[in-house]
Design an enzyme around this catalytic site. Sequence first.
Site: not given
Length: 505
Positions: A367-368
Amino acid sequence: MPDHPLAPDWLDRSRARLAATALAPEAEAVGRVVRVADGIARVTGLPDVALGALLRFEGGQHGFAQALDRDAFDVVLLDDANAVVAGDRLSDTGAVLRVPVGEALLGRVVDPLGRPLDGGPAIDSAETRPVERPAPSIIERDLVSAPVETGVLVIDSLFAVGRGQRELLVGDRATGKTALAVDTIINQKNSDIISVYVAIGQRATAVERVIAAVREHGDPGRCIVVVGSAADAPGLQWIAPFAGMTMAEYFRDRGGHALIVLDDLSKHAATHRELALLTREPPGREAYPGDIFYLHARLLERAAKLSSECGGGSLTALPIAETDAGNLSAYIPTNLISITDGQIVFDTHLFAAGQRPAVNVGLSVSRVGGKAQAQAMQAVSGRVRLDYAQFLELEMFTRFGGISNARVSAQIVRGERVRALLNQPRYCGLRLVDQVALLAALAEGALDAEIPGRLPALRTRLATWLDAHAPDAVAEVQADGMLRDEARVALVSAVAALVADGGMS
Ligand SMILES: Nc1ncnc2c1ncn2[C@@H]1O[C@H](COP(=O)(O)OP(=O)(O)OP(=O)(O)O)[C@@H](O)[C@H]1O
Ligand SMILES: [Mg+2]
Protein backbone atom coordinates in the site's frame (compact mmCIF):
# COMPACT_ATOMS: atom_id res chain seq x y z
CA MET A 1 42.49 -27.02 63.39
CA PRO A 2 42.37 -23.29 64.08
CA ASP A 3 38.64 -23.08 64.75
CA HIS A 4 38.34 -26.00 67.12
CA PRO A 5 36.25 -25.19 70.21
CA LEU A 6 39.18 -26.33 72.33
CA ALA A 7 41.54 -23.78 70.81
CA PRO A 8 42.62 -21.30 73.51
CA ASP A 9 41.15 -18.11 72.02
CA TRP A 10 38.13 -19.69 70.40
CA LEU A 11 35.65 -18.02 72.71
CA ASP A 12 37.14 -14.56 72.16
CA ARG A 13 37.13 -14.89 68.42
CA SER A 14 33.57 -16.14 68.39
CA ARG A 15 32.46 -13.20 70.51
CA ALA A 16 34.18 -10.79 68.11
CA ARG A 17 32.50 -12.42 65.13
CA LEU A 18 29.13 -12.20 66.78
CA ALA A 19 29.64 -8.52 67.56
CA ALA A 20 30.49 -7.81 63.92
CA THR A 21 27.32 -9.44 62.66
CA ALA A 22 24.46 -7.01 62.03
CA LEU A 23 21.48 -8.29 63.91
CA ALA A 24 19.13 -5.39 63.14
CA PRO A 25 15.94 -6.39 61.36
CA GLU A 26 16.07 -6.09 57.57
CA ALA A 27 13.03 -6.07 55.31
CA GLU A 28 13.14 -8.06 52.10
CA ALA A 29 10.03 -8.72 50.09
CA VAL A 30 9.99 -12.33 49.03
CA GLY A 31 7.38 -14.42 47.31
CA ARG A 32 7.00 -18.14 47.46
CA VAL A 33 6.21 -20.54 44.64
CA VAL A 34 3.00 -22.46 45.26
CA ARG A 35 3.12 -24.63 42.16
CA VAL A 36 4.86 -24.84 38.79
CA ALA A 37 3.48 -26.27 35.57
CA ASP A 38 3.76 -25.62 31.82
CA GLY A 39 6.30 -22.84 32.15
CA ILE A 40 4.18 -20.89 34.66
CA ALA A 41 4.74 -20.55 38.40
CA ARG A 42 1.93 -19.56 40.76
CA VAL A 43 3.32 -17.30 43.46
CA THR A 44 2.05 -15.82 46.73
CA GLY A 45 3.51 -12.84 48.55
CA LEU A 46 5.05 -9.75 46.90
CA PRO A 47 1.85 -7.70 47.13
CA ASP A 48 3.40 -4.71 45.34
CA VAL A 49 4.49 -6.52 42.20
CA ALA A 50 3.67 -4.75 38.91
CA LEU A 51 2.42 -6.36 35.72
CA GLY A 52 5.37 -7.40 33.57
CA ALA A 53 7.89 -6.92 36.42
CA LEU A 54 11.05 -9.00 36.20
CA LEU A 55 11.38 -11.48 39.08
CA ARG A 56 14.36 -13.53 40.19
CA PHE A 57 14.07 -16.98 41.76
CA GLU A 58 16.51 -18.11 44.42
CA GLY A 59 18.15 -20.45 41.90
CA GLY A 60 18.91 -17.52 39.57
CA GLN A 61 16.13 -18.15 37.04
CA HIS A 62 14.01 -15.28 35.78
CA GLY A 63 10.37 -14.71 34.96
CA PHE A 64 7.88 -11.90 34.51
CA ALA A 65 4.64 -11.24 36.37
CA GLN A 66 1.26 -11.89 34.74
CA ALA A 67 -2.33 -12.31 35.86
CA LEU A 68 -2.19 -10.42 39.15
CA ASP A 69 -4.87 -11.58 41.58
CA ARG A 70 -5.62 -10.31 45.07
CA ASP A 71 -3.24 -12.63 46.92
CA ALA A 72 -1.38 -14.55 44.26
CA PHE A 73 -0.10 -14.06 40.75
CA ASP A 74 1.49 -16.00 37.89
CA VAL A 75 5.08 -15.80 36.78
CA VAL A 76 5.89 -16.70 33.18
CA LEU A 77 9.25 -18.46 33.36
CA LEU A 78 12.02 -17.45 31.00
CA ASP A 79 14.35 -20.34 31.83
CA ASP A 80 14.15 -24.06 32.22
CA ALA A 81 10.87 -24.70 34.06
CA ASN A 82 12.27 -27.84 35.73
CA ALA A 83 14.75 -25.78 37.73
CA VAL A 84 11.97 -24.06 39.70
CA VAL A 85 10.02 -26.08 42.28
CA ALA A 86 7.19 -25.37 44.70
CA GLY A 87 8.52 -23.73 47.85
CA ASP A 88 11.24 -21.73 46.06
CA ARG A 89 11.59 -18.11 47.07
CA LEU A 90 11.71 -15.25 44.62
CA SER A 91 12.20 -11.51 44.74
CA ASP A 92 11.15 -8.53 42.66
CA THR A 93 14.13 -7.06 40.80
CA GLY A 94 12.32 -3.73 40.59
CA ALA A 95 13.01 -3.65 36.86
CA VAL A 96 11.22 -4.55 33.66
CA LEU A 97 12.58 -6.98 31.11
CA ARG A 98 15.52 -5.48 29.25
CA VAL A 99 17.88 -6.65 26.54
CA PRO A 100 21.33 -5.45 25.55
CA VAL A 101 21.41 -3.26 22.44
CA GLY A 102 24.18 -1.92 20.28
CA GLU A 103 26.79 -2.78 17.71
CA ALA A 104 28.08 -5.64 19.87
CA LEU A 105 25.09 -7.71 18.75
CA LEU A 106 25.99 -7.53 15.06
CA GLY A 107 27.05 -10.86 13.67
CA ARG A 108 25.71 -12.71 16.70
CA VAL A 109 23.07 -15.34 17.38
CA VAL A 110 21.34 -14.64 20.69
CA ASP A 111 18.30 -15.76 22.64
CA PRO A 112 15.49 -13.27 23.37
CA LEU A 113 17.28 -12.10 26.52
CA GLY A 114 20.44 -11.33 24.57
CA ARG A 115 22.40 -14.35 25.83
CA PRO A 116 24.69 -15.79 23.16
CA LEU A 117 23.71 -19.02 21.45
CA ASP A 118 26.60 -19.12 19.00
CA GLY A 119 29.23 -20.24 21.51
CA GLY A 120 30.80 -16.78 21.50
CA PRO A 121 31.51 -14.56 24.51
CA ALA A 122 28.73 -12.74 26.37
CA ILE A 123 27.44 -9.62 24.58
CA ASP A 124 29.68 -6.76 25.60
CA SER A 125 27.29 -3.87 25.49
CA ALA A 126 27.07 -0.89 27.79
CA GLU A 127 23.40 -0.24 27.12
CA THR A 128 20.23 -2.21 27.77
CA ARG A 129 16.69 -1.20 26.82
CA PRO A 130 13.25 -2.49 27.82
CA VAL A 131 11.74 -5.04 25.44
CA GLU A 132 8.41 -3.21 25.53
CA ARG A 133 8.81 0.34 24.27
CA PRO A 134 6.22 2.78 22.96
CA ALA A 135 5.93 3.23 19.20
CA PRO A 136 6.94 6.59 17.70
CA SER A 137 4.06 9.07 17.68
CA ILE A 138 2.59 10.50 14.47
CA ILE A 139 4.51 13.74 14.87
CA GLU A 140 7.80 11.83 15.03
CA ARG A 141 7.13 9.99 11.78
CA ASP A 142 7.66 10.80 8.15
CA LEU A 143 6.25 9.43 4.93
CA VAL A 144 7.89 6.31 3.54
CA SER A 145 10.04 7.61 0.71
CA ALA A 146 12.89 5.22 -0.08
CA PRO A 147 12.73 1.55 -1.05
CA VAL A 148 14.19 -1.52 0.60
CA GLU A 149 15.73 -3.33 -2.33
CA THR A 150 15.01 -7.03 -2.02
CA GLY A 151 16.76 -8.02 -5.25
CA VAL A 152 13.70 -10.12 -6.10
CA LEU A 153 12.13 -8.85 -9.30
CA VAL A 154 8.50 -9.63 -8.49
CA ILE A 155 8.74 -7.71 -5.21
CA ASP A 156 10.81 -4.74 -6.30
CA SER A 157 8.80 -4.16 -9.47
CA LEU A 158 5.24 -4.99 -8.43
CA PHE A 159 5.07 -4.86 -4.63
CA ALA A 160 7.91 -2.59 -3.63
CA VAL A 161 8.62 -2.36 0.08
CA GLY A 162 9.52 1.06 1.46
CA ARG A 163 11.86 1.81 4.33
CA GLY A 164 9.66 2.04 7.42
CA GLN A 165 6.86 -0.05 5.90
CA ARG A 166 5.33 -3.18 7.40
CA GLU A 167 4.69 -5.82 4.76
CA LEU A 168 3.20 -9.18 5.70
CA LEU A 169 4.46 -12.38 4.06
CA VAL A 170 1.56 -14.78 4.26
CA GLY A 171 0.93 -18.25 2.86
CA ASP A 172 0.56 -21.93 3.55
CA ARG A 173 3.30 -24.14 4.95
CA ALA A 174 6.43 -24.54 2.83
CA THR A 175 5.57 -22.03 0.13
CA GLY A 176 8.80 -20.04 0.35
CA LYS A 177 7.95 -17.33 2.92
CA THR A 178 11.17 -17.70 4.87
CA ALA A 179 13.15 -18.02 1.64
CA LEU A 180 11.96 -14.61 0.42
CA ALA A 181 12.66 -12.96 3.78
CA VAL A 182 16.15 -14.46 3.88
CA ASP A 183 16.84 -13.38 0.28
CA THR A 184 15.87 -9.86 1.32
CA ILE A 185 18.27 -9.98 4.27
CA ILE A 186 21.04 -11.32 2.01
CA ASN A 187 20.50 -8.54 -0.52
CA GLN A 188 21.18 -5.96 2.19
CA LYS A 189 24.88 -6.78 1.87
CA ASN A 190 24.79 -4.06 -0.83
CA SER A 191 22.91 -1.50 1.28
CA ASP A 192 23.19 0.37 4.56
CA ILE A 193 20.37 -1.61 6.19
CA ILE A 194 21.02 -3.68 9.33
CA SER A 195 18.95 -6.90 9.42
CA VAL A 196 17.43 -8.63 12.43
CA TYR A 197 15.97 -12.11 11.94
CA VAL A 198 13.70 -13.28 14.78
CA ALA A 199 12.81 -16.98 14.87
CA ILE A 200 9.73 -17.68 16.97
CA GLY A 201 8.80 -21.28 17.71
CA GLN A 202 10.80 -22.62 14.76
CA ARG A 203 12.57 -25.95 14.68
CA ALA A 204 16.29 -25.66 15.39
CA THR A 205 17.16 -27.12 11.97
CA ALA A 206 15.10 -24.46 10.17
CA VAL A 207 16.90 -21.71 12.10
CA GLU A 208 20.24 -23.32 11.33
CA ARG A 209 19.43 -23.25 7.61
CA VAL A 210 18.67 -19.54 7.77
CA ILE A 211 21.90 -18.80 9.61
CA ALA A 212 23.90 -20.92 7.15
CA ALA A 213 22.33 -19.12 4.16
CA VAL A 214 23.10 -15.69 5.59
CA ARG A 215 26.67 -16.74 6.44
CA GLU A 216 27.26 -18.16 2.97
CA HIS A 217 25.59 -15.57 0.75
CA GLY A 218 25.07 -12.43 2.82
CA ASP A 219 26.97 -10.18 5.18
CA PRO A 220 26.55 -11.88 8.58
CA GLY A 221 28.47 -9.07 10.28
CA ARG A 222 25.49 -6.77 9.68
CA CYS A 223 22.81 -9.20 10.89
CA ILE A 224 21.47 -10.14 14.29
CA VAL A 225 19.68 -13.46 14.75
CA VAL A 226 17.31 -13.77 17.73
CA VAL A 227 16.11 -17.29 18.42
CA GLY A 228 13.18 -18.31 20.59
CA SER A 229 12.94 -21.85 19.28
CA ALA A 230 10.16 -24.38 19.71
CA ALA A 231 12.15 -26.08 22.47
CA ASP A 232 12.45 -22.93 24.58
CA ALA A 233 10.14 -21.87 27.40
CA PRO A 234 6.91 -20.33 26.04
CA GLY A 235 7.73 -17.09 27.88
CA LEU A 236 11.00 -16.82 25.99
CA GLN A 237 9.28 -17.36 22.64
CA TRP A 238 6.70 -14.80 23.61
CA ILE A 239 9.18 -11.98 24.20
CA ALA A 240 11.32 -12.81 21.13
CA PRO A 241 9.66 -10.40 18.63
CA PHE A 242 9.61 -7.58 21.21
CA ALA A 243 13.28 -8.15 22.04
CA GLY A 244 14.16 -8.19 18.32
CA MET A 245 12.29 -4.91 17.83
CA THR A 246 14.22 -3.29 20.66
CA MET A 247 17.53 -4.42 19.15
CA ALA A 248 16.50 -3.12 15.71
CA GLU A 249 15.16 0.18 17.08
CA TYR A 250 18.59 1.02 18.39
CA PHE A 251 19.75 1.50 14.78
CA ARG A 252 16.56 3.34 13.75
CA ASP A 253 16.91 5.79 16.63
CA ARG A 254 20.48 6.64 15.67
CA GLY A 255 19.35 7.73 12.22
CA GLY A 256 20.26 4.41 10.61
CA HIS A 257 18.14 1.91 8.76
CA ALA A 258 17.08 -1.51 9.93
CA LEU A 259 14.96 -4.40 8.72
CA ILE A 260 13.30 -6.95 10.99
CA VAL A 261 11.90 -10.31 9.90
CA LEU A 262 9.47 -11.90 12.38
CA ASP A 263 9.26 -15.59 11.51
CA ASP A 264 6.47 -16.19 12.31
CA LEU A 265 3.68 -14.35 14.11
CA SER A 266 1.19 -17.23 13.78
CA LYS A 267 3.38 -19.23 16.13
CA HIS A 268 3.72 -16.17 18.33
CA ALA A 269 -0.07 -15.88 18.47
CA ALA A 270 -0.29 -19.56 19.43
CA THR A 271 2.23 -19.01 22.24
CA HIS A 272 0.26 -16.00 23.43
CA ARG A 273 -2.90 -18.11 23.44
CA GLU A 274 -1.13 -20.85 25.37
CA LEU A 275 0.08 -18.45 28.05
CA ALA A 276 -3.30 -16.72 28.22
CA LEU A 277 -5.17 -19.98 28.70
CA LEU A 278 -2.69 -21.11 31.35
CA THR A 279 -3.14 -17.85 33.26
CA ARG A 280 -6.93 -18.20 32.96
CA GLU A 281 -7.58 -15.21 30.70
CA PRO A 282 -10.99 -15.51 29.09
CA PRO A 283 -10.68 -17.00 25.61
CA GLY A 284 -12.29 -15.27 22.62
CA ARG A 285 -12.45 -16.12 18.92
CA GLU A 286 -10.52 -19.30 18.03
CA ALA A 287 -9.64 -19.38 21.77
CA TYR A 288 -7.25 -16.45 21.38
CA PRO A 289 -7.53 -13.91 24.20
CA GLY A 290 -9.17 -10.58 23.39
CA ASP A 291 -5.91 -8.63 23.36
CA ILE A 292 -4.28 -10.53 20.49
CA PHE A 293 -4.92 -7.71 18.00
CA TYR A 294 -3.48 -5.13 20.39
CA LEU A 295 -0.47 -7.40 21.01
CA HIS A 296 0.57 -7.48 17.35
CA ALA A 297 -0.52 -3.91 16.61
CA ARG A 298 1.67 -2.49 19.36
CA LEU A 299 4.54 -4.67 18.19
CA LEU A 300 4.34 -3.70 14.51
CA GLU A 301 3.63 -0.01 15.16
CA ARG A 302 7.23 0.21 16.32
CA ALA A 303 8.36 -0.14 12.71
CA ALA A 304 8.47 3.39 11.34
CA LYS A 305 10.17 5.97 9.20
CA LEU A 306 11.23 8.78 11.51
CA SER A 307 11.09 12.46 10.59
CA SER A 308 14.30 14.32 9.93
CA GLU A 309 14.00 16.08 13.33
CA CYS A 310 14.13 12.62 14.88
CA GLY A 311 17.16 11.58 12.86
CA GLY A 312 15.41 10.26 9.74
CA GLY A 313 16.08 6.60 10.58
CA SER A 314 13.78 3.78 9.54
CA LEU A 315 12.75 0.35 10.71
CA THR A 316 11.04 -1.89 8.17
CA ALA A 317 9.15 -4.96 9.37
CA LEU A 318 8.51 -8.14 7.41
CA PRO A 319 6.23 -10.19 9.66
CA ILE A 320 5.41 -13.69 8.43
CA ALA A 321 2.08 -15.47 8.96
CA GLU A 322 1.05 -18.98 8.10
CA THR A 323 -2.33 -19.81 6.61
CA ASP A 324 -4.20 -23.06 6.55
CA ALA A 325 -5.33 -24.21 3.09
CA GLY A 326 -4.87 -20.69 1.74
CA ASN A 327 -7.48 -19.27 4.12
CA LEU A 328 -6.58 -15.59 4.37
CA SER A 329 -9.74 -14.79 6.27
CA ALA A 330 -8.78 -16.77 9.39
CA TYR A 331 -8.45 -14.72 12.56
CA ILE A 332 -4.70 -14.14 12.81
CA PRO A 333 -4.04 -13.52 9.07
CA THR A 334 -6.89 -10.96 8.84
CA ASN A 335 -5.65 -9.22 11.98
CA LEU A 336 -2.15 -8.98 10.57
CA ILE A 337 -3.35 -7.93 7.12
CA SER A 338 -5.24 -5.04 8.69
CA ILE A 339 -2.29 -4.00 10.85
CA THR A 340 0.30 -4.00 8.05
CA ASP A 341 0.70 -1.82 4.96
CA GLY A 342 0.24 -4.66 2.51
CA GLN A 343 0.79 -8.35 2.05
CA ILE A 344 2.70 -10.71 -0.23
CA VAL A 345 0.54 -13.80 -0.63
CA PHE A 346 2.24 -17.12 -1.34
CA ASP A 347 0.24 -19.74 -3.17
CA THR A 348 0.58 -23.52 -2.89
CA HIS A 349 -0.68 -24.09 -6.43
CA LEU A 350 1.85 -21.71 -7.93
CA PHE A 351 4.55 -23.34 -5.82
CA ALA A 352 3.50 -26.77 -7.08
CA ALA A 353 3.54 -25.43 -10.65
CA GLY A 354 7.18 -24.45 -10.17
CA GLN A 355 6.79 -20.68 -9.76
CA ARG A 356 9.48 -19.29 -7.40
CA PRO A 357 8.80 -17.16 -5.45
CA ALA A 358 5.22 -18.46 -5.55
CA VAL A 359 3.68 -14.98 -5.21
CA ASN A 360 0.01 -14.64 -6.05
CA VAL A 361 0.06 -11.39 -8.02
CA GLY A 362 -3.71 -10.88 -7.79
CA LEU A 363 -3.96 -11.08 -4.00
CA SER A 364 -0.72 -9.33 -3.07
CA VAL A 365 -0.53 -5.60 -2.53
CA SER A 366 1.88 -3.03 -1.20
CA ARG A 367 0.00 0.00 0.00
CA VAL A 368 2.87 2.46 0.37
CA GLY A 369 5.93 1.01 -1.34
CA GLY A 370 5.00 2.08 -4.90
CA LYS A 371 5.51 5.70 -3.94
CA ALA A 372 8.92 4.83 -2.57
CA GLN A 373 10.15 3.13 -5.74
CA ALA A 374 13.06 4.69 -7.59
CA GLN A 375 11.90 6.71 -10.60
CA ALA A 376 13.77 4.34 -12.92
CA MET A 377 11.72 1.41 -11.62
CA GLN A 378 8.44 3.33 -11.73
CA ALA A 379 9.18 4.24 -15.36
CA VAL A 380 9.44 0.61 -16.48
CA SER A 381 7.20 -1.34 -14.10
CA GLY A 382 3.93 0.49 -14.69
CA ARG A 383 2.47 -1.86 -17.27
CA VAL A 384 3.99 -5.14 -16.13
CA ARG A 385 1.35 -5.94 -13.56
CA LEU A 386 -1.53 -5.20 -15.90
CA ASP A 387 0.05 -7.11 -18.78
CA TYR A 388 0.70 -10.05 -16.54
CA ALA A 389 -2.80 -10.08 -15.04
CA GLN A 390 -4.32 -9.98 -18.54
CA PHE A 391 -2.05 -12.78 -19.64
CA LEU A 392 -3.06 -15.00 -16.74
CA GLU A 393 -6.71 -14.55 -17.65
CA LEU A 394 -6.13 -15.10 -21.36
CA GLU A 395 -4.12 -18.21 -20.62
CA MET A 396 -7.11 -19.68 -18.81
CA PHE A 397 -9.34 -19.03 -21.81
CA THR A 398 -7.00 -20.24 -24.50
CA ARG A 399 -6.47 -23.47 -22.60
CA PHE A 400 -9.96 -24.52 -23.70
CA GLY A 401 -9.46 -23.92 -27.39
CA GLY A 402 -7.27 -21.51 -29.30
CA ILE A 403 -8.40 -17.99 -29.89
CA SER A 404 -6.17 -17.19 -32.83
CA ASN A 405 -5.86 -13.48 -32.95
CA ALA A 406 -2.63 -11.59 -33.48
CA ARG A 407 -3.14 -9.37 -30.45
CA VAL A 408 -3.97 -12.23 -28.14
CA SER A 409 -0.98 -14.26 -29.20
CA ALA A 410 1.28 -11.22 -28.77
CA GLN A 411 -0.05 -10.82 -25.25
CA ILE A 412 0.59 -14.46 -24.54
CA VAL A 413 4.13 -14.26 -25.87
CA ARG A 414 4.77 -11.24 -23.63
CA GLY A 415 3.11 -12.82 -20.59
CA GLU A 416 5.15 -15.99 -20.85
CA ARG A 417 8.32 -13.92 -20.77
CA VAL A 418 7.10 -11.94 -17.76
CA ARG A 419 6.42 -15.20 -15.95
CA ALA A 420 9.85 -16.56 -16.82
CA LEU A 421 11.50 -13.38 -15.55
CA LEU A 422 9.51 -13.33 -12.32
CA ASN A 423 10.62 -16.91 -11.70
CA GLN A 424 13.79 -16.32 -9.74
CA PRO A 425 15.92 -18.85 -7.85
CA ARG A 426 17.20 -18.15 -4.36
CA TYR A 427 20.39 -16.19 -3.74
CA CYS A 428 20.19 -14.50 -7.16
CA GLY A 429 19.42 -10.94 -6.12
CA LEU A 430 19.29 -8.45 -8.99
CA ARG A 431 20.49 -4.88 -8.76
CA LEU A 432 18.04 -2.07 -9.47
CA VAL A 433 19.69 -1.37 -12.82
CA ASP A 434 19.49 -5.05 -13.86
CA GLN A 435 15.79 -5.11 -13.09
CA VAL A 436 15.19 -1.85 -14.91
CA ALA A 437 17.10 -3.09 -17.98
CA LEU A 438 15.12 -6.34 -18.08
CA LEU A 439 11.75 -4.62 -17.76
CA ALA A 440 12.63 -1.91 -20.28
CA ALA A 441 13.78 -4.56 -22.75
CA LEU A 442 10.63 -6.53 -22.13
CA ALA A 443 8.40 -3.49 -22.75
CA GLU A 444 10.14 -2.81 -26.04
CA GLY A 445 9.79 -6.40 -27.18
CA ALA A 446 13.51 -7.13 -27.08
CA LEU A 447 12.86 -10.39 -25.24
CA ASP A 448 9.94 -11.59 -27.36
CA ALA A 449 12.23 -13.51 -29.68
CA GLU A 450 13.97 -15.36 -26.84
CA ILE A 451 12.42 -18.60 -25.66
CA PRO A 452 11.32 -18.26 -22.02
CA GLY A 453 13.40 -21.27 -20.99
CA ARG A 454 16.58 -19.41 -21.82
CA LEU A 455 15.79 -16.28 -19.82
CA PRO A 456 17.26 -17.61 -16.54
CA ALA A 457 20.64 -18.15 -18.21
CA LEU A 458 20.44 -14.68 -19.68
CA ARG A 459 19.62 -13.19 -16.30
CA THR A 460 22.67 -14.85 -14.74
CA ARG A 461 24.96 -13.13 -17.22
CA LEU A 462 23.12 -9.80 -17.12
CA ALA A 463 25.02 -7.88 -14.43
CA THR A 464 28.51 -8.42 -15.86
CA TRP A 465 27.21 -7.89 -19.40
CA LEU A 466 25.60 -4.53 -18.56
CA ASP A 467 28.73 -3.39 -16.70
CA ALA A 468 30.76 -4.16 -19.81
CA HIS A 469 28.38 -2.94 -22.52
CA ALA A 470 26.46 -0.05 -20.98
CA PRO A 471 28.70 1.24 -18.17
CA ASP A 472 27.56 4.86 -18.42
CA ALA A 473 23.88 3.95 -18.22
CA VAL A 474 24.55 1.64 -15.28
CA ALA A 475 26.45 4.38 -13.44
CA GLU A 476 23.70 6.90 -14.16
CA VAL A 477 20.87 4.73 -12.83
CA GLN A 478 22.91 3.75 -9.80
CA ALA A 479 23.82 7.36 -9.05
CA ASP A 480 20.34 8.82 -8.62
CA GLY A 481 17.80 6.12 -9.46
CA MET A 482 16.62 8.04 -12.53
CA LEU A 483 16.20 6.57 -16.00
CA ARG A 484 16.79 9.08 -18.77
CA ASP A 485 16.12 8.41 -22.43
CA GLU A 486 19.71 7.79 -23.52
CA ALA A 487 20.28 5.42 -20.62
CA ARG A 488 17.10 3.57 -21.46
CA VAL A 489 18.15 3.14 -25.08
CA ALA A 490 21.61 2.00 -24.03
CA LEU A 491 20.25 -0.56 -21.57
CA VAL A 492 17.69 -1.97 -24.00
CA SER A 493 20.24 -2.36 -26.76
CA ALA A 494 22.68 -3.99 -24.33
CA VAL A 495 20.01 -6.54 -23.39
CA ALA A 496 19.18 -7.08 -27.08
CA ALA A 497 22.87 -7.70 -27.75
CA LEU A 498 22.94 -10.18 -24.87
CA VAL A 499 19.95 -12.01 -26.37
CA ALA A 500 21.73 -12.17 -29.72
CA ASP A 501 24.96 -13.30 -28.07
CA GLY A 502 23.12 -16.02 -26.14
CA GLY A 503 21.48 -17.19 -29.37
CA MET A 504 24.83 -17.67 -31.06
CA SER A 505 26.58 -19.47 -28.24
N1 LIG B 1 12.95 -18.72 -5.06
C1 LIG B 1 13.15 -20.01 -4.76
N2 LIG B 1 13.90 -20.80 -5.54
C2 LIG B 1 14.10 -22.08 -5.26
N3 LIG B 1 13.61 -22.71 -4.18
C3 LIG B 1 12.87 -22.00 -3.34
C4 LIG B 1 12.59 -20.61 -3.58
N4 LIG B 1 11.82 -20.16 -2.59
C5 LIG B 1 11.62 -21.22 -1.76
N5 LIG B 1 12.24 -22.31 -2.21
C6 LIG B 1 12.25 -23.64 -1.55
O1 LIG B 1 10.97 -23.94 -1.08
C7 LIG B 1 11.05 -24.66 0.15
C8 LIG B 1 10.15 -24.04 1.18
O2 LIG B 1 10.62 -22.75 1.48
P1 LIG B 1 10.54 -22.10 2.93
O3 LIG B 1 11.09 -22.98 3.98
O4 LIG B 1 11.10 -20.75 2.79
O5 LIG B 1 8.95 -22.02 3.09
P2 LIG B 1 8.11 -21.48 4.32
O6 LIG B 1 6.86 -20.97 3.73
O7 LIG B 1 8.92 -20.58 5.15
O8 LIG B 1 7.82 -22.83 5.08
P3 LIG B 1 7.39 -23.06 6.62
O9 LIG B 1 5.93 -22.88 6.63
O10 LIG B 1 7.81 -24.46 6.86
O11 LIG B 1 8.13 -22.06 7.43
C9 LIG B 1 12.51 -24.65 0.57
O12 LIG B 1 13.05 -25.90 0.29
C10 LIG B 1 13.12 -23.59 -0.31
O13 LIG B 1 14.46 -23.87 -0.62
MG1 LIG C 1 9.43 -20.62 7.17
